[in-house]
Design a protein around this motif. Structure first.
Motif, PDB file in Angstrom:
ATOM      1  N   ALA A  66     135.628  52.488 152.876  1.00  0.00           N
ATOM      2  CA  ALA A  66     135.770  53.069 154.266  1.00  0.00           C
ATOM      3  C   ALA A  66     136.508  52.229 154.786  1.00  0.00           C
ATOM      4  N   ARG A  67     136.527  50.908 155.017  1.00  0.00           N
ATOM      5  CA  ARG A  67     137.150  49.886 155.229  1.00  0.00           C
ATOM      6  C   ARG A  67     138.782  50.026 155.005  1.00  0.00           C
ATOM      7  N   TYR A 103     140.048  53.194 156.724  1.00  0.00           N
ATOM      8  CA  TYR A 103     140.334  52.825 157.917  1.00  0.00           C
ATOM      9  C   TYR A 103     141.610  52.118 158.245  1.00  0.00           C
ATOM     10  N   ASP A 142     141.172  59.601 157.755  1.00  0.00           N
ATOM     11  CA  ASP A 142     140.136  60.134 158.504  1.00  0.00           C
ATOM     12  C   ASP A 142     138.973  60.273 157.409  1.00  0.00           C
ATOM     13  N   LEU A 143     138.129  59.372 157.291  1.00  0.00           N
ATOM     14  CA  LEU A 143     136.995  59.526 156.348  1.00  0.00           C
ATOM     15  C   LEU A 143     135.839  60.222 157.139  1.00  0.00           C
ATOM     16  N   ARG A 144     135.566  61.477 156.618  1.00  0.00           N
ATOM     17  CA  ARG A 144     134.502  62.475 157.392  1.00  0.00           C
ATOM     18  C   ARG A 144     133.317  62.198 156.855  1.00  0.00           C
ATOM     19  N   ARG A 145     133.131  61.800 155.579  1.00  0.00           N
ATOM     20  CA  ARG A 145     131.594  62.042 155.054  1.00  0.00           C
ATOM     21  C   ARG A 145     131.339  61.112 153.672  1.00  0.00           C
ATOM     22  N   VAL A 146     130.464  60.525 153.449  1.00  0.00           N
ATOM     23  CA  VAL A 146     129.889  59.984 152.371  1.00  0.00           C
ATOM     24  C   VAL A 146     128.740  60.562 151.821  1.00  0.00           C
TER      25      VAL A 146
END
Lengths: 289, 289
Positions: B35-36, B39, B44-48
């Motif tokens: 995620a980092r 970023y 644009d990370l929307r979901r894990v």
């Protein structure tokens, strides 16, 4: 032995809410803590989904869990007083209702802010709009007392599911889970007893032990056998092998696992120069936090 | 100032595979690390989504990400040599194809096991069925070299999406991401520049500062303002307020955030006895691991 009827434990999912998780700003330890609680309570946690602070995204994730007929849906985060705390609105949206001022939650917040005022933490005990916001629960929800912070949790029963919303602050989440949610799960959920133990194996690469594990898994289909490669140390492979079982009788479940570990020990010690060390349940599950 | 055209960064999702995550046995730090990276790379990370080692569950989660037209889908875990490593089969299933012996992956594994044999880690350099399994990639996929372990990663382009599969061992995941995936993202993704800074606030409860934050967010809609309550210390509330921005010009993005932090500092110091301390980008993002 004979075949026993297997109880299928109640299903569960966790929906983690928060931009800070998806930005990488915060390492989400809540879902790991909850996962372990659910494991020992004997539920079947099927999925963890993390989404942003976005009404549609949160409601979407909850709707998907409902569509899978998940019996226990636990959301974490987004219960606070600020404009981007919108989990309860999303729960309402996903279940076709509004949020309303919940009298129990209101009373909890009154007590809380009166106490904080006495302690000198806040300058007025009055319930400002930001504070009142935390008493807006989905219509029909039950407020869950938060002994460690302000925002009450929420429990909404919807069709066959329960949607439980907990704050994201770990201390508060744990407080509500332990005091309000776990007792409910013990009373209402279909649960199994679980046991796990492991072998820490030095000197046998995972690819070499794979056939042994596959064989054991085939011989004992009730068990779940899994290897976790832990890298190498001075040119020697390190692998943790764990064996899980679940059922109704704690003693039997323990025996099954210990017997399988014994078989594994025997078969893996045929690899030279294997070095094996038994791992207790606590040690296997100690890797979490 | 004037209005600028906003670039929408490419979307991403992470699918975490592994019973050990849903049992609570292992705290998943991979998705936080990823995620980092995403970023800072400007995606644009929307979901894990974390799912069990179950072919249908994994394929289901990937299909859902494809249905959302997610441009970068990253899976973690389930690439190893054992029977329950089934992520690549699930990628194949979700994209209507089979897994096939991938010549590049085969070559990587040949080199790897020849080296491990020379080092004395394995007793034969031969590619056993368990080892060959790691060379079975979805038809059409590209193998991604793993310099830190055995199982190669996989990149499959499918319609507008890329499905990237990485091993669950953190050292291996990081190696492949840094050397193979990040360069690809830099070349192929729509990216933004990001900046974040914060204020650590002692003595102002979150519910009291909520109106100030809402006001700032309304005045500066390009920014993302969020508070993280950090509990209490000797009867005094601790809250971290962070301000994020993104855009194309690094200097401008930095300026926007710093200016907003200045405004916040001014407005929050009106609360007595507030104690404020600026937090750098590194400090804000340091909470992750």
């Amino acid at each position: 032995m004979g075949r026993r009827r297997r109880i299928r434990p109640s299903t569960a999912e966790i929906v983690v809410v928060g931009n800070e998780v998806l930005n990488g700003e915060v390492l989400d330890t809540n879902s790991n803590w909850l996962a372990r609680q659910l494991y020992f309570l004997g539920l079947d946690l099927r999925r963890v989904t993390a989404v942003r602070d976005d009404l549609k995204e949160i409601a979407g994730a909850i709707r998907e869990a409902l569509r899978r007929r998940t019996e226990w849906i636990i959301t974490t985060g987004g219960l606070g007083p600020t404009h981007d705390d919108m989990t309860l609105e999303a729960v309402a949206l996903a279940t076709n209702r509004k949020t309303v001022l919940n009298p129990e939650a209101l009373e909890m917040l009154r007590e809380r802010y009166a106490r904080l005022y006495e302690m000198g933490v806040v300058k007025e005990s009055e319930l400002t709009p930001s504070r009142l916001k935390m008493a807006m629960l989905p219509r029909g929800a039950k407020a869950l007392r938060n002994r460690a912070g302000s925002a009450p949790g929420s429990l909404l029963r919807y069709k066959g599911s329960r949607i439980i919303s907990l704050p994201g602050v770990p201390r508060e989440l744990k407080d509500i889970f332990v005091n309000e949610v776990a007792p409910l799960i013990r009373t209402e959920a279909r649960r199994v007893v679980r046991y796990v133990a492991g072998l820490f194996v030095k000197g046998v690469p995972e690819s070499s032990m794979a056939p042994v594990l596959r064989e054991l898994a085939a011989e004992r289909p009730r068990l779940y056998v899994k290897s976790h490669p832990k890298g190498m140390e001075e040119g020697v492979s390190l692998v943790e092998v764990v064996v899980h079982s679940e059922g109704q009788d704690p003693e039997e479940v323990r025996r099954e696992v210990e017997s399988a570990i014994g078989v594994l020990e025997e078969r893996l010690s045929a690899f030279q120069p294997a070095e094996l060390r038994r791992m207790s349940m606590e040690e296997v599950l100690g890797g979490g936090e």
